[in-house]
Scaffold this motif. Structure first.
Motif, PDB file in Angstrom:
ATOM      1  N   ARG A   1      51.868  40.016  30.526  1.00 22.57           N
ATOM      2  CA  ARG A   1      50.525  39.568  30.143  1.00 22.57           C
ATOM      3  C   ARG A   1      49.467  40.355  30.915  1.00 22.57           C
ATOM      4  NH1 ARG A   1      46.307  37.304  31.801  1.00 22.57           N
ATOM      5  NH2 ARG A   1      47.160  37.011  33.897  1.00 22.57           N
TER       6      ARG A   1
ATOM      7  N   HIS B   1      49.003  43.805  29.584  1.00 21.43           N
ATOM      8  CA  HIS B   1      48.170  43.794  28.382  1.00 21.43           C
ATOM      9  C   HIS B   1      46.694  43.769  28.745  1.00 21.43           C
ATOM     10  CE1 HIS B   1      46.243  41.775  24.820  1.00 21.43           C
ATOM     11  NE2 HIS B   1      46.932  42.720  24.212  1.00 21.43           N
TER      12      HIS B   1
ATOM     13  N   PHE C   1      53.344  43.506  21.345  1.00 22.18           N
ATOM     14  CA  PHE C   1      54.299  42.431  21.600  1.00 22.18           C
ATOM     15  C   PHE C   1      55.088  42.122  20.337  1.00 22.18           C
ATOM     16  CE2 PHE C   1      50.959  41.393  24.806  1.00 22.18           C
ATOM     17  CZ  PHE C   1      51.754  41.526  25.939  1.00 22.18           C
TER      18      PHE C   1
ATOM     19  N   ILE D   1      50.158  35.227  25.886  1.00 26.46           N
ATOM     20  CA  ILE D   1      50.598  36.374  25.081  1.00 26.46           C
ATOM     21  C   ILE D   1      50.605  35.992  23.606  1.00 26.46           C
ATOM     22  CG2 ILE D   1      52.545  37.875  24.524  1.00 26.46           C
ATOM     23  CD1 ILE D   1      53.319  37.772  27.470  1.00 26.46           C
TER      24      ILE D   1
END
Length: 535
Positions: free
Chosen positions: A159, A162, A172, A204
């Motif tokens: 996470r 990202h 993902f 996520i």
């Protein structure tokens, strides 16, 4: 700039997350991109090297000597790249690094916590893989399922990646099961919805959802998943049941998964490279005629314990247009001639793969003797070579009670003995002879003819070796030493000069066999077994 793809699992484990990740790797390779793959395993073991095969299946060994999860074998077979230690990350490895840093004082007196210290170490492992490999795309599979307590630091780390990277640099993929209700045969998406929400609760959002189910998912199922999981309908990808696992990249390509990934990651489109993979799969599907191989081992109740061996056998058969069937024979059952006949008389080849410990050893020795005396092609790998040496020592050289000191420390003829470097080693994990070692093949030997080159590199995983004190006696008994590690003066390959294939090696050739590049020793063995099948 390296792009990152993270593959997570939901609902249940064991639905083919690793094969899906490997298939994505193959799709990108087919489009001309370089790929590196990783597996994150949330268990506290540093690696699976000390685990029972019944716990974890086979231990796959990389060229640089990492003992890893069997999914890395799938990765290498699909993307046809040699992976490294950077490809295998466990909670045990991460915490070992963090604790070592804390002991050195690297954290300047800070309270060491899961966030940020553990998650930073996980992120470092991901970024380091991209930097060291230089790959266009790093694909990382997170072991287990979303919501597992032990996997939370890994989910949090990806996470954070990202949030640290540009939107177009991270993708993902979430793999889920679509169960069928017994009686009504109705496919249910509710578990997928819950899994998606669980992933969302951890920060996520899945970009692509890959589904597994007994039946095909129709448009209504796609629409429902799209609506409740907030992904475009075309990003709901079906992982169908296939006859060959190597078909899955083609199934994904039919659903435009490669285009979806390239568009999201803003990878400059490249023309589809020569579709050798599709042609290979179509050729494999035309295979016919059975070659029956007996795999004599001690972990046969769990076939995954011999995954790379069995896949190399199947692939060699497909490459020749033949179907290999494998009889998994428990070595402990081979107690006498009647048992040997019942298990082995109708097979076309006998293979004895690697293993550790005394259990089943006498049955394996009987299998080697049976293959030799009945001129059934025999292939010994690691322990299987040691078994062949013991058989030849006892039954041809007349060294009664010859054995390995692994099984009998008081044997009068220790034809297999502990490596000198292993004497006094206390830690079991990561202390064997591991990874690539060179071997020089004897000119004119069967092995040299199969490899078509005199010097090779092969992967190892063992502690015990051919005892050089018995070289002369065993040569006089007809044993050919066909390969030697000249640096360490260690025997690597042995043969018997007989019409049937009788070859054994101390290394693990299964780790280097690929569906599109069959390992020479597997090719030679299956070819010999095929000739026997047609006789």
């Amino acid at each position: 700039m390296t792009k990152y793809i993270f593959v997570t699992g939901g609902v249940v484990s064991g639905i083919g997350k690793g094969i899906s990740a490997a298939s994505i790797g193959r799709l990108l390779k087919n489009r001309g991109f370089s790929v590196f793959m990783q597996k994150f395993d949330p268990y506290l073991n540093v690696d699976p090297g000390t685990m029972s095969p019944y716990q974890h299946g086979e231990v796959f060994v990389t060229a640089d000597g990492a003992e890893t999860d069997l999914d890395l074998g799938h990765y290498e077979r699909f993307i046809d790249e040699e992976l490294t230690k950077a490809a295998s990350v466990t909670t045990g490895k991460i915490y070992s690094r963090v604790i070592k840093k804390e002991r050195r004082g690297d954290y300047d007196g800070a309270t060491v916590q899961v966030i940020p210290h553990v998650t930073d170490e996980i992120k470092n492992a991901i970024y380091r893989a991209g930097k060291e490999s230089g790959a266009d795309v790093v694909i990382t599979e997170i072991g287990g399922t979303v919501g597992d307590i032990e996997g939370l630091p890994f989910i949090e780390a990806i996470r954070q990646i990202h949030s640290e990277c540009a939107v177009e640099d991270v993708l993902f993929v979430h793999t889920v099961l679509i169960p069928v209700i017994p009686g009504s045969d109705e496919l249910k998406t509710k578990p997928t919805q819950h899994s998606f929400k669980q992933l969302m609760s951890q920060g996520i959002k899945a970009d692509i959802i890959i589904t597994r189910s007994d039946g095909a998912i129709d448009t209504s199922i796609r629409k429902k998943i799209s609506l409740f999981c907030d992904v475009p309908e075309e990003n709901v990808i079906e992982s169908r049941h296939v006859d060959l696992i190597y078909e899955l990249p083609n199934v994904f390509r039919e659903q435009n998964l490669d285009e979806i990934i390239m568009n999201h990651l803003k990878l400059e489109p490249k023309a589809l490279t020569a579709d050798d993979w599709r042609n290979m799969v179509e050729a494999f599907k035309q295979a016919e005629g059975t070659i029956r191989i007996a795999l004599v081992g001690k972990y046969v109740q769990l076939h995954d314990a011999y995954l790379s061996v069995s896949q190399a056998l199947l692939d060699a058969g497909y490459d020749m247009g033949r179907l290999v069937t494998i009889d998994y024979v428990d070595a402990e059952d081979l107690v006498d001639d009647a048992a040997l006949d019942a298990a082995l008389k109708d097979v076309h080849g006998i293979i004895v793969p690697g293993g550790f410990g005394e259990r089943g050893i006498e049955g394996m020795i009987r299998a080697s003797k049976y293959a030799r005396e009945h001129e059934i092609p025999y292939f010994g790998i690691c322990l299987g070579m040691q078994i062949a040496v013991i058989d030849i020592a006892r039954n041809i050289a007349g060294l009664k009670d010859a054995n390995s000191t692994e099984f009998d420390v008081n044997t009068p003829y220790p034809v297999i003995d502990l490596m000198e470097a292993q004497v006094g080693v206390e830690n079991m994990g990561g202390t064997q002879r591991l990874g690539n070692y060179p071997c020089h093949l004897t000119e004119g030997s069967r092995a040299a003819k199969l490899y078509k080159e005199p010097d090779i590199l092969e992967r190892h995983r063992h502690r015990y070796e051919f005892n050089n004190e018995f070289r002369g006696m065993l040569r006089n008994a007809g044993l050919t030493i066909a390969g030697i590690n000249e640096d360490l003066d260690l025997v690597e390959v042995i043969e018997l000069d007989q019409d049937s294939y009788f070859v054994a090696c101390q290394f693990h050739p299964e780790f280097k066999s690929r569906p599109n590049h069959i390992h020479p020793l597997f090719h030679g063995f299956v070819e010999a077994a095929g000739k026997r099948a047609m006789a």
